[in-house]
Write an enzyme that holds these catalytic residues in place. Structure first.
Site, PDB file in Angstrom:
ATOM      1  N   GLU A 316       0.818  -1.217   0.000  1.00  0.00           N
ATOM      2  CA  GLU A 316       0.000   0.000   0.000  1.00  0.00           C
ATOM      3  C   GLU A 316       0.851   1.265   0.000  1.00  0.00           C
ATOM      4  O   GLU A 316       0.559   2.224  -0.719  1.00  0.00           O
ATOM      5  CB  GLU A 316      -0.920   0.004   1.226  1.00  0.00           C
ATOM      6  CG  GLU A 316      -1.816   1.240   1.303  1.00  0.00           C
ATOM      7  CD  GLU A 316      -2.498   1.379   2.648  1.00  0.00           C
ATOM      8  OE1 GLU A 316      -3.514   2.092   2.717  1.00  0.00           O
ATOM      9  OE2 GLU A 316      -2.001   0.789   3.634  1.00  0.00           O
ATOM     10  N   ALA A 367       6.053  -6.470 -13.847  1.00  0.00           N
ATOM     11  CA  ALA A 367       7.298  -6.253 -13.101  1.00  0.00           C
ATOM     12  C   ALA A 367       7.252  -6.844 -11.705  1.00  0.00           C
ATOM     13  O   ALA A 367       8.267  -6.848 -11.008  1.00  0.00           O
ATOM     14  CB  ALA A 367       7.596  -4.748 -13.018  1.00  0.00           C
ATOM     15  N   LYS A 371      12.849 -10.747  -6.077  1.00  0.00           N
ATOM     16  CA  LYS A 371      14.077 -10.756  -6.868  1.00  0.00           C
ATOM     17  C   LYS A 371      15.367 -10.831  -6.052  1.00  0.00           C
ATOM     18  O   LYS A 371      16.449 -10.952  -6.631  1.00  0.00           O
ATOM     19  CB  LYS A 371      14.130  -9.506  -7.738  1.00  0.00           C
ATOM     20  CG  LYS A 371      14.189  -8.203  -6.960  1.00  0.00           C
ATOM     21  CD  LYS A 371      14.230  -7.003  -7.894  1.00  0.00           C
ATOM     22  CE  LYS A 371      14.349  -5.710  -7.105  1.00  0.00           C
ATOM     23  NZ  LYS A 371      14.413  -4.529  -7.971  1.00  0.00           N
ATOM     24  N   LYS A 413      19.878 -13.390 -14.331  1.00  0.00           N
ATOM     25  CA  LYS A 413      20.036 -14.532 -13.424  1.00  0.00           C
ATOM     26  C   LYS A 413      19.190 -15.728 -13.863  1.00  0.00           C
ATOM     27  O   LYS A 413      19.306 -16.814 -13.298  1.00  0.00           O
ATOM     28  CB  LYS A 413      19.688 -14.111 -11.993  1.00  0.00           C
ATOM     29  CG  LYS A 413      20.682 -13.101 -11.421  1.00  0.00           C
ATOM     30  CD  LYS A 413      20.276 -12.635 -10.041  1.00  0.00           C
ATOM     31  CE  LYS A 413      21.322 -11.680  -9.479  1.00  0.00           C
ATOM     32  NZ  LYS A 413      21.493 -10.463 -10.278  1.00  0.00           N
ATOM     33  N   ARG A 551      27.956 -15.518  -1.883  1.00  0.00           N
ATOM     34  CA  ARG A 551      26.806 -16.036  -1.161  1.00  0.00           C
ATOM     35  C   ARG A 551      26.287 -17.299  -1.851  1.00  0.00           C
ATOM     36  O   ARG A 551      26.578 -17.535  -3.022  1.00  0.00           O
ATOM     37  CB  ARG A 551      25.698 -14.977  -1.106  1.00  0.00           C
ATOM     38  CG  ARG A 551      26.109 -13.721  -0.365  1.00  0.00           C
ATOM     39  CD  ARG A 551      25.067 -12.628  -0.533  1.00  0.00           C
ATOM     40  NE  ARG A 551      24.925 -12.226  -1.930  1.00  0.00           N
ATOM     41  CZ  ARG A 551      24.122 -11.246  -2.337  1.00  0.00           C
ATOM     42  NH1 ARG A 551      23.393 -10.583  -1.463  1.00  0.00           N
ATOM     43  NH2 ARG A 551      24.044 -10.934  -3.610  1.00  0.00           N
TER      44      ARG A 551
END
Length: 623
Positions: A316, A367, A371, A413, A551
Site C-alpha cells: 500500500e 514487473a 528478486k 540470473k 553467497r
C-alpha cells in the site's frame, strides 16, 4: 551593529512590511526636501499647499509603485540586482509624477528638482537595502561551509545565486576548463581554471565540489566525472534537466552524482517511436508498480501520455508514493492520463482479469516479482508462488481480457541459474513461451537485462550507506563482475522490446563490457571525497574494502543469453535469442506437479522439479 538587523529579521512578516513602508515614506519626503534645498541653496524655505499636494501625490505614487512591483513581498535579506532594478523603475516613475504634479497643480517645482530627487531617492531607498543584505550575507556566510562550483555556464550561475541566497553552502570559487570563461566574475565569484584546484583548495578548504553542467553530451559528462573522481574532494551535482522539468527536483537542490555517472559508459539512447507505439492513447497496466523497476516504467510510460495507467501493487505505501509522484508529473507535463491505483496480488487471477477487462487494458508490463537472491533462496515456496504462478495468473488474466501485449521483466540470473530466484524467472519465461504457442491473440514478450543501478537491492545504495557510516564497504569477491544498466534504461528497453515483439521472444540488451564490483566501489569512495584502504594489499585510506565471499547461489560472472542462436533486431542495442521451449501440455504437467509440491511445502520436491526441467539450473545452495 548586527543586533538590530537580527531583531528586524526575527519579527513577523507583517511588521516588517509596515516598518519598511514607513521608512520608505520618510525617505521619499526627505529626498524631496533635500532636492528642493539643494536647488534653492537654502535649507529653510516656504512651501504652499500646492507644493504639499505635489509632494503627497509623489509619495503615494511611489509607494503604490513599490507595492505593484512586489518590493514588500521580497525578503529583504535576499535583495539583489532585480530588486534594485525595481527600485530604480519606481523612482523614475516617482520623478515623472513629481514633474507632472508640479505642472498640473501649478506648484513651485523647478525643472531640475525631479533629477536631483531621483539621485537622492536611489541612495536613501536602495542604499539601506543593500547595506542590510550585505551585513546579513557577511554574517551568515561565516556559518556556511565553503564549496566550489564546477561549470561557469547558466547552470553554474543559477546554482551560485541559489546557494548565496540559501543557508546551506557558501560558494567561493567557480571552476571551468574554458579559457574564455576564466577570469570572469559571476555573481561576485571569480572563475578559475580547474588546474588551479589544489592551490584554491588549500586557500578556501571547501567541503565539496558541486558539478553544475547539464548541457553536455553523456560521453563528455562521463569523461568529466572520471577527471573529477581523481580530485581529493567529495563531488555532488545539481539535478538533471529531466528531473527539474518534471518537477521532481529544483535547481538549488544538491544531490549525489547521478547513478549513471558511476556506470562508466554512455547509456543507450531510446527510439522514441518504439517508446510510444504500445502506450500513447492506450490503457496500460503495470504490475509491481511501486517497485524500483515498476515505478520507473510508470514514469517513462506517463511521459508518452497513455489514456489510462493502471498501477497494480501489493504494498500500500509503495502504491501511495508512486500514485502521488505520477500525479505531479501529469500536472507538470499537462497530460490527461487517468491514474488508477489498485491494491492486490498477482497470484489472484480473477482480480487481475476484472481490472484488465474493466479498463480495456491493451498493454501489460509485468514487473511484480521477488528478486533478492538470498531471500528467495530461504523462501523457496513463496518465491515460486509469486514468480512462476503469479506470472501464470497475470498472463491467463491478460488472455481472458484480450490484452494485446504482455511483457515480462526478466533477469540475467535466469540464464543457467544457480539459485531459486533465477530458476523461477527462467521458468516464468518458459510459461509465457508455452502460452504464446497455445494462443495467438496476446503477444507475450520477455525482456532480460542485468543488474540495475539504484534499484532496491542494488550495490549502489548499499555502498553509499556503508561509505557514509565510515565503512567497511563489503564486496563478495575481488573478481566478481556484473552487467549494469540504469533504471531508466531498463524501463525504456522493456517498453521498446514490447513494441517490436513477436510472441514468445526473449530480448536482451547489448550492455557492453561487464563492470567489476570492486572498481565500482572504489569509484564511489573517490567521488564521495575519500580514499580506499585494503589490508590485504597494504593500502591505507579512509574506507576499508572488505571481501566477504560469494553467497549461496551467487555467480562470479553473469550471462545474458542461452545458446548461440542470437539475432539482431531493428534496434541496434537490442538482440533476441531462440532458446529451448516447452509445449503447453508439458508445461501444464510441470505446473501441476509444482503446485502440488508448493501446497505440501515440499521444498526438496520443488528443487528436484527445477533440476529436471530444461532451465539449465544448477543447485549450488549447499556451496
Amino acid at each position: 551593529m548586527l543586533k538590530p538587523v537580527r531583531a528586524l529579521f526575527s519579527t513577523q512578516r507583517k511588521n516588517k512590511r509596515i516598518i519598511t513602508m514607513a521608512y520608505d515614506a520618510i525617505a521619499i519626503m526627505l529626498s524631496l526636501y533635500i532636492a528642493m534645498s539643494l536647488r534653492l541653496n537654502n535649507w529653510m524655505f516656504e512651501i504652499s499647499h500646492k507644493e504639499v499636494l505635489s509632494f503627497v501625490v509623489t509619495i503615494c505614487v511611489t509607494l503604490y509603485s513599490f507595492v505593484r512591483l512586489g518590493m514588500y513581498r521580497a525578503v529583504l535579506r535576499y535583495m539583489m540586482l532585480p530588486a534594485l532594478g525595481h527600485i530604480m523603475l519606481a523612482i523614475i516613475l516617482s520623478a515623472i509624477t513629481l514633474a507632472l504634479s508640479g505642472f498640473f497643480f501649478q506648484s513651485f517645482v523647478p525643472r531640475s528638482v525631479p533629477m536631483i530627487y531621483s539621485g537622492i531617492a536611489i541612495l536613501l531607498l536602495g542604499g539601506p537595502r543593500i547595506l542590510i543584505r550585505t551585513m546579513y550575507y557577511h554574517y551568515y556566510k561565516r556559518k556556511k561551509p565553503n564549496v566550489f562550483i564546477y561549470g561557469a555556464g547558466s547552470t553554474g550561475r543559477e546554482l551560485a545565486y541559489a546557494l548565496i541566497s540559501g543557508g546551506e553552502y557558501h560558494p567561493v570559487v567557480i571552476l571551468d576548463d574554458d579559457p574564455a570563461k576564466v577570469g570572469q566574475i559571476i555573481v561576485g565569484l571569480r572563475v578559475h581554471h580547474s588546474s588551479e584546484f589544489e592551490e584554491l583548495q588549500s586557500l578556501y578548504q571547501p567541503v565539496k565540489l558541486l558539478l553544475a553542467i547539464n548541457n553536455i553530451g553523456k560521453g563528455q559528462r562521463l569523461r568529466l566525472v572520471n577527471k573529477l573522481s581523481e580530485l581529493p574532494i567529495a563531488v555532488q551535482s545539481v539535478p538533471s534537466v529531466e528531473d527539474i522539468a518534471t518537477g521532481k527536483a529544483t535547481l538549488g537542490e544538491i544531490q549525489d552524482l547521478d547513478i549513471g555517472d558511476l556506470l562508466g559508459r554512455a547509456p543507450v539512447e531510446p527510439d522514441q517511436e518504439l517508446l510510444s507505439k504500445n502506450i500513447k492513447n492506450k490503457a496500460v497496466m503495470v504490475t509491481g508498480a511501486g517497485g524500483s523497476i515498476g515505478s520507473e516504467l510508470c514514469r517513462q510510460i506517463i511521459l508518452k501520455k497513455p489514456s489510462k495507467l493502471i498501477l497494480f501493487e501489493l504494498n500500500e505505501y509503495n502504491l501511495y508514493n508512486i500514485d502521488r509522484e505520477l500525479r505531479k508529473i501529469i500536472a507538470n507535463i499537462s497530460a490527461e492520463t487517468e491514474i488508477v491505483s489498485a491494491l492486490g496480488s498477482v497470484q489472484k487471477q480473477n482480480r487481475m482479469a476484472k481490472l484488465m477487462q474493466g479498463h480495456n487494458v491493451e498493454t501489460v508490463f509485468h514487473a511484480a516479482a521477488y528478486k533478492h537472491v538470498p531471500i528467495v533462496e530461504d523462501n523457496v515456496i513463496e518465491g515460486i508462488r509469486n514468480n512462476v504462478f503469479g506470472t501464470l495468473a497475470a498472463a491467463e488474466a491478460a488472455i481472458s481480457a484480450n490484452v494485446k501485449n504482455f511483457t515480462l521483466i526478466s533477469t540475467d540470473k535466469a540464464v543457467r541459474p544457480t539459485n531459486v530466484m533465477g530458476a523461477s524467472k527462467r521458468l516464468a519465461e518458459l510459461v509465457l513461451q508455452a502460452l504464446a504457442e497455445r494462443q495467438s491473440d496476446t503477444t507475450f514478450t520477455m525482456v532480460r537485462f542485468g543488474n540495475v543501478l539504484g534499484s532496491s537491492g542494488s550495490v549502489v545504495p548499499l555502498f553509499k550507506e556503508q561509505i557514509r557510516n565510515g565503512g567497511p564497504v563489503t564486496v563478495t569477491h575481488p573478481d566478481i563482475t556484473r552487467y549494469f544498466m540504469l533504471i531508466p534504461e531498463a524501463a525504456q528497453l522493456v517498453i521498446q522490446a514490447s513494441a517490436m515483439a513477436h510472441s514468445g521472444q526473449v530480448f536482451v540488451l547489448d550492455m557492453g563490457e561487464p563492470v567489476k564490483i570492486l572498481d565500482l566501489a572504489k569509484r564511489m569512495i573517490h567521488l564521495m571525497g575519500m580514499s580506499e584502504s585494503n589490508i590485504n594489499e597494504g593500502i591505507d585510506g579512509d574506507i576499508e574494502i572488505r571481501f566477504t565471499g560469494l553467497r549461496p547461489g551467487e555467480k562470479l560472472y553473469e550471462e545474458l543469453l542461452i545458446g548461440e542462436n542470437v539475432e539482431g533486431t531493428s534496434h541496434s542495442k537490442i538482440m533476441t535469442a531462440r532458446e529451448v521451449m516447452l509445449s503447453w501440455s508439458e508445461m501444464a504437467t510441470l505446473l501441476n506437479s509444482l503446485d502440488e509440491a508448493c501446497h505440501n511445502f515440499d521444498e526438496d520436491k520443488i528443487v528436484q522439479l527445477l533440476l529436471d526441467t530444461p532451465l539449465g539450473y544448477l543447485n549450488n545452495k549447499s556451496s
